[in-house]
Design an enzyme around this catalytic site. Structure first.
Site, PDB file in Angstrom:
ATOM      1  N   THR A 185       0.871  -1.180   0.000  1.00 46.43           N
ATOM      2  CA  THR A 185       0.000   0.000   0.000  1.00 46.43           C
ATOM      3  C   THR A 185       0.901   1.221   0.000  1.00 46.43           C
ATOM      4  OG1 THR A 185      -0.057   0.269   2.377  1.00 46.43           O
ATOM      5  CG2 THR A 185      -1.698  -1.185   1.434  1.00 46.43           C
ATOM      6  N   GLU A 330      -5.547  -4.191   1.204  1.00 46.73           N
ATOM      7  CA  GLU A 330      -5.597  -5.262   2.217  1.00 46.73           C
ATOM      8  C   GLU A 330      -6.766  -6.214   1.991  1.00 46.73           C
ATOM      9  OE1 GLU A 330      -5.065  -2.072   2.680  1.00 46.73           O
ATOM     10  OE2 GLU A 330      -3.735  -1.659   4.375  1.00 46.73           O
ATOM     11  N   LYS A 441     -13.009  18.156  12.217  1.00 47.99           N
ATOM     12  CA  LYS A 441     -13.652  18.157  13.538  1.00 47.99           C
ATOM     13  C   LYS A 441     -13.908  19.593  13.964  1.00 47.99           C
ATOM     14  CE  LYS A 441     -11.410  13.793  14.475  1.00 47.99           C
ATOM     15  NZ  LYS A 441     -10.351  13.786  13.463  1.00 47.99           N
ATOM     16  N   TRP A 446     -18.649  16.513  13.308  1.00 43.13           N
ATOM     17  CA  TRP A 446     -17.712  16.003  12.305  1.00 43.13           C
ATOM     18  C   TRP A 446     -18.247  16.355  10.927  1.00 43.13           C
ATOM     19  CZ3 TRP A 446     -15.342  10.526  13.399  1.00 43.13           C
ATOM     20  CH2 TRP A 446     -14.592  10.598  14.588  1.00 43.13           C
TER      21      TRP A 446
HETATM   22  P1  ADP Z   1      -3.469   3.004  -1.546  1.00 50.20           P
HETATM   23  O1  ADP Z   1      -3.776   4.462  -1.491  1.00 50.20           O
HETATM   24  O2  ADP Z   1      -2.298   2.583  -0.773  1.00 50.20           O
HETATM   25  O3  ADP Z   1      -3.532   2.410  -2.890  1.00 50.20           O
HETATM   26  P2  ADP Z   1      -5.854   1.598  -1.192  1.00 50.20           P
HETATM   27  O4  ADP Z   1      -6.028   1.628  -2.654  1.00 50.20           O
HETATM   28  O5  ADP Z   1      -5.810   0.324  -0.497  1.00 50.20           O
HETATM   29  O6  ADP Z   1      -4.604   2.376  -0.753  1.00 50.20           O
HETATM   30  O7  ADP Z   1      -6.916   2.577  -0.579  1.00 50.20           O
HETATM   31  C1  ADP Z   1      -7.978   2.140   0.194  1.00 50.20           C
HETATM   32  C2  ADP Z   1      -8.804   3.323   0.654  1.00 50.20           C
HETATM   33  O8  ADP Z   1      -9.314   4.047  -0.453  1.00 50.20           O
HETATM   34  C3  ADP Z   1     -10.014   2.925   1.421  1.00 50.20           C
HETATM   35  O9  ADP Z   1      -9.708   2.647   2.755  1.00 50.20           O
HETATM   36  C4  ADP Z   1     -10.895   4.143   1.266  1.00 50.20           C
HETATM   37  O10 ADP Z   1     -10.553   5.154   2.181  1.00 50.20           O
HETATM   38  C5  ADP Z   1     -10.559   4.621  -0.108  1.00 50.20           C
HETATM   39  N1  ADP Z   1     -11.592   4.186  -1.054  1.00 50.20           N
HETATM   40  C6  ADP Z   1     -11.560   3.117  -1.870  1.00 50.20           C
HETATM   41  N2  ADP Z   1     -12.678   3.053  -2.617  1.00 50.20           N
HETATM   42  C7  ADP Z   1     -13.445   4.107  -2.258  1.00 50.20           C
HETATM   43  C8  ADP Z   1     -14.735   4.589  -2.655  1.00 50.20           C
HETATM   44  N3  ADP Z   1     -15.445   4.004  -3.597  1.00 50.20           N
HETATM   45  N4  ADP Z   1     -15.207   5.690  -2.034  1.00 50.20           N
HETATM   46  C9  ADP Z   1     -14.491   6.316  -1.080  1.00 50.20           C
HETATM   47  N5  ADP Z   1     -13.284   5.915  -0.668  1.00 50.20           N
HETATM   48  C10 ADP Z   1     -12.759   4.825  -1.251  1.00 50.20           C
END
Ligand code: ADP
Length: 544
Positions: A185, A330, A441, A446
């Site tokens: 990630t 993950e 916040k 929120w």
């Molecule tokens: P990286 O930025 O390391 O590639 P990921 O792709 O695993 O990380 O990112 C996961 C995060 O992306 C989620 O925890 C969430 O916050 C955000 N995310 C993924 N899909 C959506 C969605 N459809 N709407 C809003 N947030 C999203």
């Protein structure tokens, strides 16, 4: 009593064996990094994966060794996926958009023995090579004609490597829990963390991608994953497409609107997948050139919240259904997908679009729960907010060689903490309110940065929007809206605030609006809010 069924392991090799045999002539079309269009097939990819596995074995790759890729979406990258995992090694996809320091870290942390790279990334590898200690060979994904003169020690030519080998390789019968692929990630703070997918999790996730509750991928489809293979395995499409025999169209390095559109039309793509920023560019290209899609039916969008205006535009202007999905590295990555229950599909468009803005329902296999700060479970009533926790057979149970990071992310019952704040309604639709660290916040309230961004994006002069918290003497934090103008226009602050006043409560309205030429993004296309917060740390809000 035990069931009397064969205990056949779920392996990545089964996918390519199946596709090679039963969908052998189905095409895999690539916009080649060297230029031009290259046409391959599942049968050819299977044969060449065997040749690659023979070559890797000759180079000393042993079971469990990590073989990395630094590559775009191409047929060769698909061959690497199948060769590396099927022979029992681990396919580590490196995201080339990570910072140099992060790439250095993950190659050393993963102890990659071989790095296979596209021509585009040769300069990057050359500049880092001294620090990539474990790497023994660089395989340049090219034929002899296009091989660059490179000082990379041990550089090999992909096509020559393959040509020297036979097309027979007996894939080992592995334990299905053997590691198959590794993906880090991007980690906006701290070092990147590795998710180590197993053969079993990969195959089960592929079933889920094919299921009708998600994309319903089938052999009738031509699928073009815009989402890169270095971003959580292109959301599992390379495996799912082989499982169902869908034609694959791979865009290589050309991800601009014009090149993508040309490929969508030339190959008659029916389904696609990508993050909102990619579609933003593509839709702007269509709009500016008065173009329409002639074959595209549906598109899976995730990685960040899909702006409601985008869902509407896809459907009303282009006749394309948006399937909003949520997931994380993950989670392999898919956790939820927004396909509509029958009763909701019949709603009037505005109400239906409101439902489609949510991130969707859990796919079979993934359990969701919401907990408050004290860990108490929250009801699924569409109102109660909580941190989202998940569990399932394609959710990590620890980070690769990182016990410390692993400690922080599981609750006592073993559920994975996503770091997302969400609601779930009584029809099961998940709505991501924000990242825990991105909510504003303000006083006791929120404010969801996503809510304000979604509202702002509907303004005719705004192409992209980001909301961050700025310190405020009275309220603790207040929202600042940072926007990029649509097609060169400069959004006017008063007009934006007036527009938002019709959509948001007064206390949710941003205290100020700043127009920038470009917003910073992470390596996976998300808004880089840490950088924005840093840029506007001392920003004087008007009334503060
Ligand atoms: P990286 O930025 O390391 O590639 P990921 O792709 O695993 O990380 O990112 C996961 C995060 O992306 C989620 O925890 C969430 O916050 C955000 N995310 C993924 N899909 C959506 C969605 N459809 N709407 C809003 N947030 C999203």
């Amino acid at each position: 009593m035990r069931g009397q069924m064969m205990d056949r392991p779920l392996l990545v090799s089964l996918l390519i064996e199946y596709a090679g045999r039963y969908h052998g002539d189905t095409e895999i079309v690539t916009r080649a990094v060297e230029g031009g269009i290259r046409r391959s097939s599942y049968a050819a990819v299977e044969r060449r994966a065997c040749q690659l596995a023979n070559a890797f074995a000759r180079l000393g790759v042993a079971p469990g060794d990590r073989v990395a890729t630094l590559a775009w979406n191409t047929d060769r990258h698909i061959e690497l996926y199948y060769a590396i995992s099927s022979m029992g090694a681990v396919c580590h996809t490196i995201n080339p958009r990570l910072f140099r320091e992060q790439i250095r870290y993950i190659v050393n942390h993963a102890a990659d023995k071989i790095v296979c790279l596209d021509l585009s990334f040769v300069p990057l590898a050359e500049s880092l090579a001294d620090e990539l200690v474990p790497v023994r060979h660089y395989v340049i994904m090219s034929d002899r004609v296009h091989m660059p003169a490179t000082p990379l020690a041990g550089a090999l030519c992909y096509e020559e490597l393959i040509a020297a080998e036979t097309t027979d390789f007996a894939w080992p019968s592995l334990d299905e829990n053997t590691a198959a692929a590794l993906c880090y990630t991007s980690g906006t703070t701290g070092n990147p963390k590795g998710a180590l997918f197993s053969h079993r999790s990969t195959v089960l996730h592929a079933f889920s991608v094919c299921a009708a509750g998600l994309i319903g991928l089938s052999m009738d489809d031509t699928v073009l994953p815009v989402v890169p293979q270095f971003h959580v395995n292109a959301w599992g499409v390379p495996y799912a497409a082989a499982m169902c025999g869908a034609k694959l169209v791979l865009p290589g390095a050309a991800l601009d609107g014009a090149s993508l559109y040309e490929l969508f039309e030339a190959e008659q793509v029916t389904v696609s997948l990508g993050v909102p920023t990619v579609w933003l560019a593509l839709l702007q290209h269509l709009e500016a050139n008065k173009l329409k899609f002639s074959s595209l039916q549906r598109t899976v969008i995730g990685g960040s919240a899909v702006p409601p205006a985008m869902i509407r535009s896809f459907e009303e202007t282009y006749g394309v259904r948006v399937i909003h999905a949520w997931g994380m590295t993950e989670i392999s990555p898919i956790g939820t997908a927004n396909t509509l229950k029958k009763k909701l599909a019949a709603l009037p468009p505005d109400e239906r679009f409101a439902v489609q803005t949510k991130q969707g329902r859990a796919v079979f296999g993934v359990d969701l729960k919401l907990v408050d700060a004290a860990g108490a479970e929250q009801p699924h009533d569409g109102v109660a907010r909580g941190e989202l926790l998940v569990r399932g057979p394609w959710v990590i149970d620890g980070y690769y060689k990182d016990a410390e990071a692993s400690l922080a992310v599981f609750d006592e019952a073993g559920w994975f903490r996503t770091g997302d704040v969400a609601t779930i309604d009584d029809d099961g639709y998940l709505q991501i309110v924000d990242r825990i660290k991105d909510v504003v916040k303000s006083g006791g309230e929120w404010i969801s940065s996503i809510d304000v961004e979604n509202a702002a994006i509907g303004h005719p002069d705004i192409a992209e929007a980001a909301v961050i918290a700025v310190p405020h003497p009275r309220w603790g934090e207040r929202p600042l809206l940072v926007v990029v103008g649509r097609q060169g226009r400069v959004p006017d602050k008063a007009s934006v605030l007036q527009y938002l006043a019709g959509l948001l409560a007064k206390w949710q309205l941003p205290d100020d609006v700043v127009v920038v030429a470009e917003l910073p993004h992470t390596a996976t296309g998300k808004l880089l809010k840490t950088q924005l917060r840093e840029m506007f740390r001392n920003y004087p809000l008007p009334e503060a």
